[in-house]
Design an enzyme around this catalytic site. Structure first.
Site, PDB file in Angstrom:
ATOM      1  N   MET A  17     -26.684  12.621 -29.109  1.00  0.00           N
ATOM      2  CA  MET A  17     -26.028  13.520 -28.188  1.00  0.00           C
ATOM      3  C   MET A  17     -25.614  14.781 -28.949  1.00  0.00           C
ATOM      4  O   MET A  17     -24.593  14.811 -29.615  1.00  0.00           O
ATOM      5  CB  MET A  17     -24.798  12.835 -27.598  1.00  0.00           C
ATOM      6  CG  MET A  17     -24.131  13.637 -26.547  1.00  0.00           C
ATOM      7  SD  MET A  17     -22.712  12.863 -25.749  1.00  0.00           S
ATOM      8  CE  MET A  17     -23.232  11.204 -25.505  1.00  0.00           C
ATOM      9  N   PRO A  18     -26.426  15.833 -28.895  1.00  0.00           N
ATOM     10  CA  PRO A  18     -26.099  17.067 -29.603  1.00  0.00           C
ATOM     11  C   PRO A  18     -24.829  17.720 -29.060  1.00  0.00           C
ATOM     12  O   PRO A  18     -24.585  17.723 -27.851  1.00  0.00           O
ATOM     13  CB  PRO A  18     -27.306  17.966 -29.336  1.00  0.00           C
ATOM     14  CG  PRO A  18     -28.398  17.043 -28.930  1.00  0.00           C
ATOM     15  CD  PRO A  18     -27.723  15.900 -28.244  1.00  0.00           C
ATOM     16  N   LEU A  19     -24.049  18.254 -29.981  1.00  0.00           N
ATOM     17  CA  LEU A  19     -22.834  18.986 -29.636  1.00  0.00           C
ATOM     18  C   LEU A  19     -22.904  20.357 -30.286  1.00  0.00           C
ATOM     19  O   LEU A  19     -23.061  20.467 -31.505  1.00  0.00           O
ATOM     20  CB  LEU A  19     -21.589  18.242 -30.128  1.00  0.00           C
ATOM     21  CG  LEU A  19     -20.265  19.019 -30.061  1.00  0.00           C
ATOM     22  CD1 LEU A  19     -19.894  19.333 -28.620  1.00  0.00           C
ATOM     23  CD2 LEU A  19     -19.169  18.240 -30.748  1.00  0.00           C
TER      24      LEU A  19
END
Length: 77
Positions: free
Chosen positions: A1-3
């Site tokens: 899950m890229p942030l």
């Protein structure tokens, strides 16, 4: 899950921030093949008095630039 976290000085419109979020989401989607639904973008806005580089705040830098622009230059007489 890229942030993706972005910090900016205050002053952009809601539309500009929304465009930034959209563009960043698309860039992450393309770069790492992440589904858009899994990409998180956080945009923080801080007052220009709370961000400094070289012991000069952005507010101070802007003020100095404004004074330099407003100062009349030498004139030919």
């Amino acid at each position: 899950m890229p942030l993706v976290e972005v910090t900016l000085t205050e002053g952009r419109t809601a539309e500009q921030i929304r465009t930034l979020i959209h563009e960043l989401t698309g860039a992450v989607e393309r770069a790492v093949s992440a589904p858009a639904a899994n990409i998180r973008v956080v945009v923080r806005e801080v007052p220009p008095t709370h961000w400094a580089a070289g012991d000069v705040t952005i507010a101070e830098r802007r003020e100095r630039q404004a004074r330099a622009t407003d100062t009349p230059g030498p004139t030919d007489s």
